[in-house]
Design a protein around this motif. Structure first.
Motif, PDB file in Angstrom:
ATOM      1  N   THR A 141       7.929   7.571   1.762  1.00  0.00           N
ATOM      2  CA  THR A 141       7.265   8.789   2.227  1.00  0.00           C
ATOM      3  C   THR A 141       7.834   9.281   3.552  1.00  0.00           C
ATOM      4  O   THR A 141       7.170   9.993   4.290  1.00  0.00           O
ATOM      5  N   CYS A 159      -0.289   7.276   4.338  1.00  0.00           N
ATOM      6  CA  CYS A 159       0.687   6.739   3.390  1.00  0.00           C
ATOM      7  C   CYS A 159      -0.011   5.692   2.532  1.00  0.00           C
ATOM      8  O   CYS A 159      -0.799   4.901   3.043  1.00  0.00           O
ATOM      9  N   CYS A 207       0.797   2.952   1.577  1.00  0.00           N
ATOM     10  CA  CYS A 207       1.052   1.560   1.957  1.00  0.00           C
ATOM     11  C   CYS A 207       0.010   1.053   2.946  1.00  0.00           C
ATOM     12  O   CYS A 207      -0.085  -0.151   3.180  1.00  0.00           O
ATOM     13  N   ARG A 262      -0.063   1.678   6.200  1.00  0.00           N
ATOM     14  CA  ARG A 262       0.395   1.760   7.599  1.00  0.00           C
ATOM     15  C   ARG A 262      -0.096   3.083   8.179  1.00  0.00           C
ATOM     16  O   ARG A 262       0.001   4.125   7.522  1.00  0.00           O
TER      17      ARG A 262
HETATM   18 ZN    ZN Z   1       4.147   3.697   3.993  1.00  0.00          ZN
END
Ligand code: ZN
Length: 421
Positions: free
Chosen positions: A256, A312, A314, A316
């Protein structure tokens, strides 16, 4: 052999701070750095005094804009101004671990702290895991590229093969015999390895064991990434940084953009005024790494990008840089190396037969190719020119000698004709 999960997890809690924790974290790191640098770096003191900026005045992140930006090119001059790299360092040279030399020429100091270049979280995000055997195909000689990536791999519990660049056949042989799982290097060289291996009749998925690739130093297209990932059946993610400060950002599994590393504060600024721009606007990447040994406060990298704060998948919470969309000036990054027109000029000035010159960069198949055009009559020192060029610029161009008057009247020293997507 079962494959490791390389798609999830984080390396450090700093990657998931919430918004107010992050702001607080940046404030503390910056305040600490500015205070220390003002006290121990002669150059920082001079720069702050000239701008009438005192570290005590630093109360919020937006106060940073009162410090003038430091252009990467200025380092060439500043470093020559006296001991401790012109007062940029807060330590004596003998207290460092290594001192590198990048084209420019610019010296790149490395102190003795753990993970000095700060790539560990980026390698984890890219998919490296304990037990990997990684082949580093970057240059270990004088420039920090190769050695810079040893430490993150050590921290993650991986083994390193310091292969360096070139010798493609022996690189492939090592990859096979040692069942190498990770690649570190430029994307174009990985593509080159794939092509060579296929020519040699290897099956990239069966004869090689690659699962992850950390690439850096070059732009590449998504098409090229997809091709490489499919050919080897691996995950390829990129890191972004410079030889001055080390890691600035890295991709996670979700591709991303580049998560900004927790070791630095990044602003996107107007290239001429240094004034920070709004989120989403394209401007120059200005980085302040929390590095007390070599405090390059508000270093303008010359690269253009924008900031993205959207979440994002993920997990983070770090802001991200969109892709690097270009360069501010004529300096081009070719095959991962910065090429400065003034350095090329210095090489050319040794050959009085050369009247005019131009460098053209293209990227057929996603791989950088550089052609050096020179205008000269009866030019006989081709080998000498290529040798000198390689010695100074660290790259080998294809040389094309033209009759005087062939190049158009108005030319840019470096004509970048590369295309990405
Ligand atoms: Zn990420």
């Amino acid at each position: 052999m079962t494959r490791k999960d390389r798609t999830e997890g984080i390396y450090s809690r700093k990657e998931v701070l919430d918004e107010s924790e992050r702001r607080q974290y940046y404030l503390i790191q910056l305040k600490d750095l500015l205070t220390y640098a003002y006290r121990y770096s002669e150059d920082v003191k001079k720069r702050f005094d000239r701008a009438q900026f005192q570290p005590e005045k630093f109360k919020s992140l937006s106060d940073l804009k009162h410090i003038p930006i430091l252009k990467k090119k200025e380092l060439i001059f500043l470093q020559s101004m006296g001991p401790r790299l012109g007062g940029l360092l807060t330590k004596d040279l003998g207290e460092l671990r290594r001192i590198f030399l990048s084209p420019g020429p610019i010296f790149d100091p490395e102190d003795r702290s753990d993970d000095y270049w700060g790539w560990t979280e980026g390698f984890y995000a890219a998919g490296y895991r304990t037990g990997d055997v990684a082949q580093i195909t970057l240059n270990y000689h004088l420039i920090p590229a190769g050695l810079m990536f040893e430490e993150p791999l050590k921290n993650l519990g991986c083994a390193v093969i310091p292969a360096g660049p070139g010798n493609t056949a022996s690189q492939l042989d090592i990859m096979q015999k040692l069942r190498v799982t990770g690649y570190v290097g430029s994307p174009s060289y990985l593509m080159h390895l794939a092509q060579k291996a296929e020519e040699m009749g290897l099956n990239l998925r069966k004869d090689l064991f690659m699962e992850v690739a950390f690439v850096t130093g070059e732009k590449f297209s998504e098409k090229m990434r997809n091709q490489i990932e499919k050919k080897f059946d691996l995950i390829m993610r990129q890191g972004y940084g410079t030889a001055d400060v080390g890691c600035i950002g890295y991709e996670c599994y979700h591709k991303t953009g580049l998560h900004i590393a927790n070791r630095c504060f990044v602003e996107i600024c107007h290239p001429d005024t240094g004034i920070p721009l709004k989120d989403g606007e394209v401007g120059e990447i200005v980085v302040t790494a929390f590095n007390k040994t070599y405090p390059l406060i508000r270093l303008a990298t010359g690269d253009l990008s924008y900031i993205d704060h959207s979440p994002c998948p993920c997990g983070r919470s770090t802001p991200r840089l969109g892709n690097i969309v270009g360069r501010v000036d004529t300096t081009a990054r070719i095959m991962g190396m910065f090429v400065y027109p003034h350095q090329v000029e210095q090489v050319m000035s040794r050959f009085e037969e050369i009247k005019r010159w131009q460098i053209e960069v293209t990227n057929p198949e996603g791989i950088d190719e550089m052609t050096l055009y020179v205008e000269a009559t009866n030019f006989r020192r081709e080998d000498e020119l290529l040798h000198t060029f390689r010695e100074r610029i660290k790259l080998r161009p294809t040389l094309d000698v033209l009759a005087p008057g062939t190049l158009p009247p108005q030319i840019r020293p470096i004509e970048d004709k590369r295309q990405w997507d």
